[in-house]
Enzyme design. Structure first.
Site, PDB file in Angstrom:
ATOM      1  N   ASP A  15       1.953  45.365  32.515  1.00  0.00           N
ATOM      2  CA  ASP A  15       0.859  45.277  33.492  1.00  0.00           C
ATOM      3  C   ASP A  15      -0.248  44.289  33.119  1.00  0.00           C
ATOM      4  O   ASP A  15      -1.447  44.604  33.247  1.00  0.00           O
ATOM      5  CB  ASP A  15       0.233  46.656  33.699  1.00  0.00           C
ATOM      6  CG  ASP A  15       1.221  47.674  34.238  1.00  0.00           C
ATOM      7  OD1 ASP A  15       2.377  47.304  34.507  1.00  0.00           O
ATOM      8  OD2 ASP A  15       0.839  48.854  34.372  1.00  0.00           O
ATOM      9  N   ASP A  55       2.275  47.061  37.887  1.00  0.00           N
ATOM     10  CA  ASP A  55       1.839  48.112  38.780  1.00  0.00           C
ATOM     11  C   ASP A  55       1.944  47.527  40.189  1.00  0.00           C
ATOM     12  O   ASP A  55       1.382  46.450  40.451  1.00  0.00           O
ATOM     13  CB  ASP A  55       0.381  48.485  38.472  1.00  0.00           C
ATOM     14  CG  ASP A  55       0.229  49.899  37.951  1.00  0.00           C
ATOM     15  OD1 ASP A  55       1.248  50.565  37.708  1.00  0.00           O
ATOM     16  OD2 ASP A  55      -0.917  50.341  37.781  1.00  0.00           O
ATOM     17  N   HIS A  57       1.459  49.039  43.692  1.00  0.00           N
ATOM     18  CA  HIS A  57       1.133  50.199  44.507  1.00  0.00           C
ATOM     19  C   HIS A  57       1.059  49.882  45.997  1.00  0.00           C
ATOM     20  O   HIS A  57       0.518  48.837  46.387  1.00  0.00           O
ATOM     21  CB  HIS A  57      -0.223  50.774  44.088  1.00  0.00           C
ATOM     22  CG  HIS A  57      -0.258  51.296  42.692  1.00  0.00           C
ATOM     23  ND1 HIS A  57       0.710  52.143  42.188  1.00  0.00           N
ATOM     24  CD2 HIS A  57      -1.162  51.113  41.688  1.00  0.00           C
ATOM     25  CE1 HIS A  57       0.398  52.449  40.933  1.00  0.00           C
ATOM     26  NE2 HIS A  57      -0.721  51.833  40.611  1.00  0.00           N
ATOM     27  N   SER A  63      -2.882  57.915  43.629  1.00  0.00           N
ATOM     28  CA  SER A  63      -3.817  57.812  42.506  1.00  0.00           C
ATOM     29  C   SER A  63      -5.135  57.147  42.879  1.00  0.00           C
ATOM     30  O   SER A  63      -6.052  57.108  42.053  1.00  0.00           O
ATOM     31  CB  SER A  63      -3.177  57.026  41.360  1.00  0.00           C
ATOM     32  OG  SER A  63      -3.080  55.649  41.681  1.00  0.00           O
ATOM     33  N   HIS A  99      -6.247  49.468  43.151  1.00  0.00           N
ATOM     34  CA  HIS A  99      -5.892  48.368  42.248  1.00  0.00           C
ATOM     35  C   HIS A  99      -4.415  48.034  42.395  1.00  0.00           C
ATOM     36  O   HIS A  99      -3.600  48.870  42.777  1.00  0.00           O
ATOM     37  CB  HIS A  99      -6.191  48.732  40.789  1.00  0.00           C
ATOM     38  CG  HIS A  99      -5.340  49.860  40.258  1.00  0.00           C
ATOM     39  ND1 HIS A  99      -5.618  51.196  40.529  1.00  0.00           N
ATOM     40  CD2 HIS A  99      -4.210  49.865  39.494  1.00  0.00           C
ATOM     41  CE1 HIS A  99      -4.712  51.961  39.952  1.00  0.00           C
ATOM     42  NE2 HIS A  99      -3.841  51.176  39.320  1.00  0.00           N
ATOM     43  N   LYS A 124       6.634  48.965  39.203  1.00  0.00           N
ATOM     44  CA  LYS A 124       6.527  50.420  39.087  1.00  0.00           C
ATOM     45  C   LYS A 124       5.360  50.928  39.929  1.00  0.00           C
ATOM     46  O   LYS A 124       4.524  50.158  40.376  1.00  0.00           O
ATOM     47  CB  LYS A 124       6.346  50.832  37.625  1.00  0.00           C
ATOM     48  CG  LYS A 124       5.084  50.286  36.961  1.00  0.00           C
ATOM     49  CD  LYS A 124       5.095  50.591  35.475  1.00  0.00           C
ATOM     50  CE  LYS A 124       3.825  50.120  34.778  1.00  0.00           C
ATOM     51  NZ  LYS A 124       2.627  50.864  35.182  1.00  0.00           N
ATOM     52  N   GLU A 131       2.445  59.070  40.475  1.00  0.00           N
ATOM     53  CA  GLU A 131       1.991  58.042  39.544  1.00  0.00           C
ATOM     54  C   GLU A 131       3.170  57.635  38.668  1.00  0.00           C
ATOM     55  O   GLU A 131       4.131  58.397  38.497  1.00  0.00           O
ATOM     56  CB  GLU A 131       0.835  58.579  38.697  1.00  0.00           C
ATOM     57  CG  GLU A 131       0.163  57.571  37.810  1.00  0.00           C
ATOM     58  CD  GLU A 131      -0.329  56.344  38.559  1.00  0.00           C
ATOM     59  OE1 GLU A 131       0.473  55.390  38.684  1.00  0.00           O
ATOM     60  OE2 GLU A 131      -1.469  56.325  38.999  1.00  0.00           O
ATOM     61  N   ALA A 177      -2.823  49.221  30.102  1.00  0.00           N
ATOM     62  CA  ALA A 177      -3.807  49.487  29.086  1.00  0.00           C
ATOM     63  C   ALA A 177      -3.184  50.368  28.011  1.00  0.00           C
ATOM     64  O   ALA A 177      -2.293  51.165  28.282  1.00  0.00           O
ATOM     65  CB  ALA A 177      -5.038  50.181  29.673  1.00  0.00           C
ATOM     66  N   CYS A 181      -0.630  52.981  30.435  1.00  0.00           N
ATOM     67  CA  CYS A 181       0.722  52.481  30.707  1.00  0.00           C
ATOM     68  C   CYS A 181       1.438  51.991  29.454  1.00  0.00           C
ATOM     69  O   CYS A 181       2.657  52.145  29.343  1.00  0.00           O
ATOM     70  CB  CYS A 181       0.659  51.386  31.776  1.00  0.00           C
ATOM     71  SG  CYS A 181       0.112  52.030  33.382  1.00  0.00           S
TER      72      CYS A 181
END
Length: 252
Positions: A15, A55, A57, A63, A99, A124, A131, A177, A181
């Site tokens: 990420d 990530d 989304h 989330s 985000h 993902k 999540e 982070a 993750c």
């Protein structure tokens, strides 16, 4: 110190996206841009596989604090997430700012990353109902035996299967982070049977020093090894015959 035998290393960059980097990211990790140079240095090494994760989304992801009733705030509020097919199975997660929404600039890999050296990308967090901190699978996979990609989790990527097909034995994890993750991906790598190394210069925590300390402890308790960029464990990659001789491309 000599490398274990066999030794077939892969690099997973978690990420490293615009939204996780200051100064303009929607969910900036303190000093997050400091990891870019060390990660580019790692990308120069002959890993047999170099994978970045994203990530990714949808706008209605569970989330996001904005998708919950008024009064829920990013970073401080939490929500209970039930398994879509078995509401008796639940987990609790922190709510975040919006985000890494699919197909937005914030979801793109940072431009400074040498993407020409990547073999593939794993997306993902695409299911709005759950999540997915780990690049392998969602939290509902926890506790299932045997630990394999064929679980009844809601979302499981092809990462474990691809690593196995390439004969990987060791997974090196970096990115953002560290306390979410990166930690989840590294712990899952151990559960899938890989020797797992987190290179400390290549990751930062959302919670700063506290997040670094706590996630280091949690990962080490699960069998993850924390190493430095100049460590023997990283030097092993440079000397690996497999990495020097094999060029692999992922089907993603």
């Amino acid at each position: 110190m000599s490398p274990p035998t066999p030794f077939v290393p892969a690099l997973v960059i978690v990420d490293l996206q615009n939204d996780f980097c200051p100064p303009n990211g929607a969910l900036p990790v303190p000093s997050g841009r400091d990891v870019i140079a060390p990660i580019n240095k790692l990308l120069q090494l002959p890993f047999v596989l170099k994978i970045a994760t994203l990530d990714w989304h949808p706008p209605n992801h569970i989330s996001f604090a904005d998708n919950h009733p008024p009064g829920n705030a990013p970073f401080t509020s939490e929500t209970i997430i039930p398994h879509p097919e078995n509401p008796d199975r639940i987990y609790k997660t922190t709510l975040w700012p919006v985000h890494c929404v699919q197909n937005t600039p914030g979801a793109e890999l940072v431009s400074e990353l040498d993407q020409s050296l990547l073999d593939g990308v794993v997306k993902k967090g695409q299911d709005p109902r759950v999540e997915m901190y780990s690049a392998f699978t969602d939290p509902f996979h926890e506790g299932q035996q045997p630990w394999d990609p064929e679980s009844n989790s809601v979302c499981t990527s092809d990462l474990a299967r691809t690593l196995k097909e390439k004969g990987v034995t060791d997974v090196y994890v970096v990115g953002l982070a560290m306390d979410y993750c990166v930690k989840s991906t590294a712990i899952h790598a151990v559960k899938y049977g890989y020797r797992t190394w987190v290179v400390k210069e290549g990751t930062k925590a959302v919670a700063g020093d506290d997040g670094n300390r706590d996630s280091t402890r949690e990962m080490e308790e699960e069998g993850v090894k924390i190493v430095g960029l100049e460590s023997d464990e990283v030097a092993w990659v440079q000397g690996s015959a497999q990495g020097a001789d094999v060029i692999l491309r992922c089907p993603w």
